[in-house]
Design a protein around this motif. Structure first.
Motif, PDB file in Angstrom:
ATOM      1  N   SER A  15      -1.795  -9.493 -20.770  1.00 31.44           N
ATOM      2  CA  SER A  15      -2.831 -10.028 -21.662  1.00 31.44           C
ATOM      3  C   SER A  15      -3.130 -11.499 -21.422  1.00 31.44           C
ATOM      4  O   SER A  15      -4.299 -11.882 -21.264  1.00 31.44           O
ATOM      5  N   ALA A 197      -1.773  -7.689 -27.087  1.00 32.88           N
ATOM      6  CA  ALA A 197      -3.106  -7.661 -26.480  1.00 32.88           C
ATOM      7  C   ALA A 197      -4.191  -7.721 -27.542  1.00 32.88           C
ATOM      8  O   ALA A 197      -5.219  -8.393 -27.367  1.00 32.88           O
ATOM      9  N   MET A 229      -7.820  -6.055 -21.064  1.00 26.72           N
ATOM     10  CA  MET A 229      -6.519  -6.343 -21.674  1.00 26.72           C
ATOM     11  C   MET A 229      -6.020  -5.154 -22.484  1.00 26.72           C
ATOM     12  O   MET A 229      -4.847  -4.768 -22.405  1.00 26.72           O
TER      13      MET A 229
END
Length: 430
Positions: A15, A197, A229
């Protein structure tokens, strides 16, 4: 609240780099034609492929979040394209932009914190109904009363809390704050790559919106990477579920099989079994049995000599030493056996345990807790002319493990040799 060890840097692995890359790439004035084409199709591609992946595996929450981001991207992209082509914004650009700033954090936070339920189809239909109800109501009001809605959106509702730094409508900031708090609490209560994320993706969207008409590629780049992500976090968790044992945190049987296929010509495999494990379960319960497995796994994870621990199944573990001989590995196996033997596992009565941690510490300070000693038996074998495949080496290590148990347990036994580690059995207390 989980222990601090549950918060792993690996949760940021996919992320955070994508978030930082999105900020950097979006600031580039002129992207190459290849990257312009890529980011123009990437949101749609991620919505289709990522959405299909989430739907196939019952990840309704992620599907709803992807749909929310894509809907905002689609509406704003129409406005940005018109601005680029005509050099001026459309008549409804302000209304669409302000509604997007209001609904995006609202729906993102709602769906991000809305956990899946057991009835997957009902859960999916409920999310779709909420999405259609909120967006449909906003669209109907905007078409019916565009000037009134626009005036309400841009109105400063709380003058004392308004700052000159606010580049979005005032109503957007409390919604982003509420969504951020919900997602942060969710991650703290259950640390997972997906929850991280979701939290970082919210920051990406907060950065994207004020730059939508300022930076030429902010919308396409950040929308793409936030969606990426989320999809990457879903894949990361799917990998963990398939290859990592949830109880011990060690790589599981599938990960072991994958590693065995990539071993070289020289390697050592050790099979490890917890001594009298059934007795622990029968005497103290499965909770204590789980504690024993976690204890053994934590020590095996520290094995030296380039070894890697895997949970084979049940109370059995496997240690893999690539490029080593038995003589190289025996000192490290003996060291981990002794470390486990020396560890005193404290047993506490959960029924009478105080809920307050401080009271629990005070009580434990005044009374001796029951403790047990855990031991393991280890059978070890290496690849040679007799055992040429990993399956044959594991079978030989299993035979050595059986020999170690037959000889009294709590020792290291080498396949084909009458060796054993030092034995020092501690009497169990309690």
């Amino acid at each position: 609240m989980p222990r601090f060890t549950a918060y792993r840097p690996s949760h940021l692995l996919t992320s955070l780099p994508l978030l930082l890359a999105g900020v950097l790439v979006a600031r580039v004035d002129q992207l190459s034609e290849f990257f312009l084409s890529l980011f123009n199709v990437l949101p749609t591609l991620l919505m289709l492929l990522g959405g299909a992946f989430c739907a196939a595996y019952g990840r309704q929450r992620e599907l709803a979040v992807l749909a929310t981001i894509y809907l905002a991207y689609f509406l704003l992209d129409i406005q940005v394209d018109h601005f680029r082509e005509q050099g001026r914004v459309r008549a409804d650009a302000a209304l669409v932009f302000h509604l997007s700033c209001l609904l995006l954090p609202l729906l993102y936070g709602l769906f991000g914190a809305w956990r899946e339920r057991s009835h997957l189809l009902q859960d999916l239909l409920a999310r779709a109904a909420v999405l259609l109800a909120i967006t449909g109501t906003a669209w109907a009001l905007a078409r019916r009363f565009p000037e009134a809605v626009q005036a309400w959106l841009v109105h400063i509702h709380w003058p004392l809390w308004h700052g000159q730094w606010m580049n979005l409508i005032q109503l957007a900031y409390p919604l982003f704050l509420i969504a951020g708090v919900l997602l942060a609490v969710q991650y703290l209560r259950q640390p997972r790559p997906l929850h991280m994320a979701l939290l970082l993706g919210l920051f990406g969207l907060l950065w994207m919106l004020p730059n939508t008409f300022i930076l030429p590629n902010a919308l396409q780049v950040m929308s793409s990477l936030v969606m990426l992500m989320l999809v990457a976090a879903v894949v990361h968790e799917a990998y963990q579920m398939a290859f990592r044992d949830e109880l011990t945190g060690l790589p599981g049987r599938r990960a072991l099989n994958d590693r065995l296929e990539r071993l070289g010509r020289n390697y050592v495999l050790a099979m490890t079994d917890v001594d009298h494990f059934k007795k622990f379960n029968d005497t103290h319960g499965h909770d204590v049995g789980d504690q024993v497995l976690r204890l053994v796994a934590s020590q095996l994870r520290k094995v030296g000599g380039g070894g890697r621990a895997y949970r084979y199944g049940g109370e059995e573990f496997t240690l893999v030493f690539p490029g080593k001989s038995i003589e190289d590995c025996l000192p490290y196996l003996e060291a981990v056996r002794q470390a486990i033997e020396a560890y005193q596992l404290q047993l506490r009565d959960k029924q009478s345990r105080p809920k307050d941690d401080q009271r629990g510490r005070n009580r434990r300070a005044g009374q001796a807790a029951q403790s047990v000693s855990v031991t393991i038996s280890i059978g070890v074998a290496e690849r040679d002319v007799e055992q040429r495949t990993p399956a044959e080496v594991i079978k030989a290590a299993d035979q050595a493990l059986y020999a170690a148990k037959s000889a009294g347990r709590n020792r290291v036994s080498v396949h084909g040799q009458r060796r054993r580690g030092a034995v020092r059995v501690k009497p169990q207390t309690g």
